[in-house]
Design a protein around this motif. Sequence first.
Motif, PDB file in Angstrom:
ATOM      1  N   THR A   1       0.841  -1.178   0.000  1.00 35.43           N
ATOM      2  CA  THR A   1       0.000   0.000   0.000  1.00 35.43           C
ATOM      3  C   THR A   1       0.881   1.234   0.000  1.00 35.43           C
ATOM      4  N   GLN A   2       0.539   2.190  -0.823  1.00 35.49           N
ATOM      5  CA  GLN A   2       1.286   3.443  -0.906  1.00 35.49           C
ATOM      6  C   GLN A   2       0.340   4.587  -0.560  1.00 35.49           C
ATOM      7  N   VAL A   3       0.702   5.365   0.467  1.00 34.83           N
ATOM      8  CA  VAL A   3      -0.075   6.537   0.858  1.00 34.83           C
ATOM      9  C   VAL A   3       0.667   7.762   0.347  1.00 34.83           C
ATOM     10  N   LYS A   4       0.052   8.457  -0.603  1.00 30.65           N
ATOM     11  CA  LYS A   4       0.689   9.655  -1.159  1.00 30.65           C
ATOM     12  C   LYS A   4       0.376  10.877  -0.313  1.00 30.65           C
ATOM     13  N   HIS A   5      -0.870  11.037   0.052  1.00 23.43           N
ATOM     14  CA  HIS A   5      -1.311  12.163   0.872  1.00 23.43           C
ATOM     15  C   HIS A   5      -2.448  11.686   1.770  1.00 23.43           C
ATOM     16  N   ALA A   6      -2.529  12.233   2.979  1.00 23.62           N
ATOM     17  CA  ALA A   6      -3.644  11.915   3.865  1.00 23.62           C
ATOM     18  C   ALA A   6      -3.821  13.065   4.844  1.00 23.62           C
ATOM     19  N   ALA A   7      -5.060  13.357   5.187  1.00 20.75           N
ATOM     20  CA  ALA A   7      -5.349  14.415   6.146  1.00 20.75           C
ATOM     21  C   ALA A   7      -6.691  14.135   6.808  1.00 20.75           C
ATOM     22  N   VAL A   8      -6.834  14.618   8.017  1.00 24.10           N
ATOM     23  CA  VAL A   8      -8.095  14.545   8.745  1.00 24.10           C
ATOM     24  C   VAL A   8      -8.423  15.952   9.211  1.00 24.10           C
ATOM     25  N   SER A   9      -9.652  16.360   9.001  1.00 25.26           N
ATOM     26  CA  SER A   9     -10.096  17.681   9.414  1.00 25.26           C
ATOM     27  C   SER A   9     -11.217  17.530  10.438  1.00 25.26           C
ATOM     28  N   LEU A  10     -11.088  18.199  11.569  1.00 22.70           N
ATOM     29  CA  LEU A  10     -12.122  18.229  12.600  1.00 22.70           C
ATOM     30  C   LEU A  10     -12.679  19.648  12.632  1.00 22.70           C
ATOM     31  N   VAL A  11     -13.952  19.792  12.296  1.00 20.17           N
ATOM     32  CA  VAL A  11     -14.563  21.120  12.226  1.00 20.17           C
ATOM     33  C   VAL A  11     -15.675  21.217  13.263  1.00 20.17           C
ATOM     34  N   PRO A  12     -15.535  22.144  14.237  1.00 13.73           N
ATOM     35  CA  PRO A  12     -16.595  22.302  15.232  1.00 13.73           C
ATOM     36  C   PRO A  12     -17.865  22.856  14.583  1.00 13.73           C
ATOM     37  N   LEU A  13     -19.008  22.326  14.980  1.00 20.26           N
ATOM     38  CA  LEU A  13     -20.293  22.763  14.450  1.00 20.26           C
ATOM     39  C   LEU A  13     -21.030  23.611  15.483  1.00 20.26           C
ATOM     40  N   ALA A  14     -21.942  24.427  15.012  1.00 25.50           N
ATOM     41  CA  ALA A  14     -22.696  25.313  15.898  1.00 25.50           C
ATOM     42  C   ALA A  14     -23.530  24.537  16.914  1.00 25.50           C
ATOM     43  N   ASN A  15     -23.942  23.318  16.584  1.00 31.38           N
ATOM     44  CA  ASN A  15     -24.776  22.535  17.500  1.00 31.38           C
ATOM     45  C   ASN A  15     -23.957  21.787  18.551  1.00 31.38           C
ATOM     46  N   GLY A  16     -22.634  22.029  18.592  1.00 35.40           N
ATOM     47  CA  GLY A  16     -21.780  21.364  19.566  1.00 35.40           C
ATOM     48  C   GLY A  16     -21.145  20.091  19.048  1.00 35.40           C
ATOM     49  N   GLY A  17     -21.521  19.659  17.872  1.00 39.59           N
ATOM     50  CA  GLY A  17     -20.935  18.458  17.278  1.00 39.59           C
ATOM     51  C   GLY A  17     -19.646  18.780  16.546  1.00 39.59           C
ATOM     52  N   THR A  18     -19.108  17.788  15.901  1.00 36.90           N
ATOM     53  CA  THR A  18     -17.880  17.942  15.132  1.00 36.90           C
ATOM     54  C   THR A  18     -18.029  17.217  13.809  1.00 36.90           C
ATOM     55  N   ARG A  19     -17.679  17.909  12.738  1.00 39.30           N
ATOM     56  CA  ARG A  19     -17.664  17.266  11.426  1.00 39.30           C
ATOM     57  C   ARG A  19     -16.255  16.723  11.222  1.00 39.30           C
ATOM     58  N   ILE A  20     -16.171  15.428  10.921  1.00 35.92           N
ATOM     59  CA  ILE A  20     -14.890  14.782  10.673  1.00 35.92           C
ATOM     60  C   ILE A  20     -14.797  14.497   9.181  1.00 35.92           C
ATOM     61  N   MET A  21     -13.758  15.024   8.557  1.00 34.04           N
ATOM     62  CA  MET A  21     -13.528  14.760   7.141  1.00 34.04           C
ATOM     63  C   MET A  21     -12.140  14.156   6.996  1.00 34.04           C
ATOM     64  N   ALA A  22     -12.059  13.040   6.302  1.00 36.40           N
ATOM     65  CA  ALA A  22     -10.776  12.393   6.049  1.00 36.40           C
ATOM     66  C   ALA A  22     -10.557  12.341   4.542  1.00 36.40           C
ATOM     67  N   PHE A  23      -9.362  12.700   4.135  1.00 38.32           N
ATOM     68  CA  PHE A  23      -9.010  12.721   2.726  1.00 38.32           C
ATOM     69  C   PHE A  23      -7.745  11.894   2.550  1.00 38.32           C
ATOM     70  N   GLY A  24      -7.649  11.216   1.454  1.00 39.88           N
ATOM     71  CA  GLY A  24      -6.426  10.459   1.214  1.00 39.88           C
ATOM     72  C   GLY A  24      -6.259  10.085  -0.238  1.00 39.88           C
TER      73      GLY A  24
END
Length: 108
Positions: free
Chosen positions: A1-24
């Motif tokens: 397996t070759q990982v060229k790029h990877a990132a995880v973004s945690l974005v706080p939401l107004a309702n107190g939750g968190t949006r998790i986005m993972a890119f790779g």
Amino acid sequence: TQVKHAAVSLVPLANGGTRIMAFGNVDPKLAVLPTWLINWVATKVCYVGVWQWDRHARRISEGKKDCAHRVAMREKKDFYEWMTGRVNSCTATFHAKAYFGGALAPEA
């Protein structure tokens, strides 16, 4: 397996939750599997895993059952308080880096 790029973004939401986005950009080096199948697993199966992670985290935080995680959090209270502080201190930085395209937010 070759990982060229990877990132995880945690974005706080107004309702107190968190949006998790993972890119790779990952090449699993599985020539026998069609690309559409690999993409389906990456989007659908991973989503179910994150959903289960969220469900388990909510059960732990509600404290209705004394599971191994709650016991560890009680027994290692200093560590978990330190970890909570570290995560909370990084949240604004993660959000700023995502918003400003990888750069830290300019000082206000």
